[in-house]
Design an enzyme around this catalytic site. Structure first.
Site, PDB file in Angstrom:
ATOM      1  N   HIS A   1      43.826  46.743  37.295  1.00 44.49           N
ATOM      2  CA  HIS A   1      44.521  45.691  36.554  1.00 44.49           C
ATOM      3  C   HIS A   1      45.621  45.046  37.381  1.00 44.49           C
ATOM      4  O   HIS A   1      45.919  43.857  37.217  1.00 44.49           O
ATOM      5  CB  HIS A   1      45.114  46.293  35.273  1.00 44.49           C
TER       6      HIS A   1
ATOM      7  N   ASP B   1      39.131  47.286  35.947  1.00 42.84           N
ATOM      8  CA  ASP B   1      40.357  47.080  35.172  1.00 42.84           C
ATOM      9  C   ASP B   1      40.289  47.946  33.915  1.00 42.84           C
ATOM     10  O   ASP B   1      39.451  47.727  33.047  1.00 42.84           O
ATOM     11  CB  ASP B   1      40.481  45.600  34.803  1.00 42.84           C
TER      12      ASP B   1
ATOM     13  N   SER C   1      47.867  39.131  33.276  1.00 44.02           N
ATOM     14  CA  SER C   1      47.807  39.945  32.069  1.00 44.02           C
ATOM     15  C   SER C   1      48.335  39.163  30.865  1.00 44.02           C
ATOM     16  O   SER C   1      47.798  38.115  30.514  1.00 44.02           O
ATOM     17  CB  SER C   1      48.566  41.262  32.296  1.00 44.02           C
TER      18      SER C   1
END
Length: 274
Positions: free
Chosen positions: A254, A225, A96
């Protein structure tokens, strides 16, 4: 607890696990800290690698600085850590926001110490919709997160954990402990650092950094996601990095280091040991 001192005096906490095998540096997402990578660090250390994971400034046990909560400084902090530990032939792994951090590190400091990169559900190339990035997300998405951070960040982190981060809003099948760990790590972040990091992960343009990557790169992204949609993140990054390998986890969210742990560990190990 081990710390290194950044260029501006900030104290950056890190974990250093394993023996003298080739090093892997794990960079975490927002608003988390190095605890988010514990299972992966343990796995890699048990398989002969040196696993290093740090708390980004403003997160976890690192200094809660008033300034420097942006990608250039995050990358320079990473350079201080890599230099202090004299890491060579290094694989950088970023989840991320951490994916943005390691890409910006390459953009600012090159790949002299780097053997490869792995981008996991990562924010590059650019999340925010702009005139030259029409596929991005509208600014209202990030303004809503900022508003939640200011109004009641404890509730914001609860809502993210119980909803889109793990994909718990799809099937309600994510363990309570995983969701509680997200909340606990979020609450350990600094309020200003967490707030300013929203702009860092959403509005930083990583396209020039991606163009500088000249080492093998693995891109892993779930096609469900809800935080960084694959068409905004992973698929476009893979197109922009010369020779990148894209692995799409069908139906995955995610939070791949949690929800798809075994598969991700196997893919990371195969990539690192290539």
């Amino acid at each position: 607890m081990p710390y290194i001192t950044a260029d501006d005096g900030a104290q950056i906490f890190y974990k250093d696990w394993g023996d003298s095998g080739s090093p892997v540096l794990l960079s975490h997402g927002w608003p988390l800290n190095s605890d988010a990578w514990e299972a992966t660090a343990l796995f890699l250390a048990e398989h002969g690698h040196r696993a290093v994971a740090h708390d980004r400034r403003g997160h976890g046990r690192s200094s809660q600085t008033w300034s420097g909560n942006e990608m250039d400084t995050y990358a320079d902090d990473l350079a201080c850590l890599i230099d202090a530990l004299d890491l060579q032939d290094l694989t950088l792994v970023g989840h991320s926001t951490g994916g943005g951090e390691i890409v910006r590190y390459v953009g600012r400091h090159g790949t002299g110490r780097v053997a490869g990169l792995a981008l996991v559900s990562a924010v590059p190339p650019l999340m925010l919709r702009t005139e030259d990035n029409p596929e991005g997300l509208p600014i209202e998405v990030f303004d809503e997160i900022r508003a939640g951070e200011l109004a009641n960040r404890a509730q914001l982190y609860r809502d993210l954990a119980d909803g889109p981060f793990f994909g718990h809003n799809r099937n309600g099948d994510v363990p309570q402990g995983s969701r509680d760990a997200f909340w606990l790590q979020g609450m350990a972040s600094g309020h200003r650092g967490a707030y300013e990091c929203i702009a860092a992960f959403s509005a930083t343009d990583f396209r020039p950094d991606l163009a500088k990557i000249d080492v093998p790169t693995l891109v892993v992204h779930g096609d469900d996601d809800q935080i960084v949609p694959i068409e905004v993140g992973g698929r476009r990054s893979a197109e922009l990095i010369d020779g990148a390998e894209l692995k799409v986890y069908e139906g995955s969210s995610h939070a791949l280091p949690d929800t798809d742990r075994d598969r991700l560990h196997a893919d990371l190990l195969a990539f690192i040991d290539r």
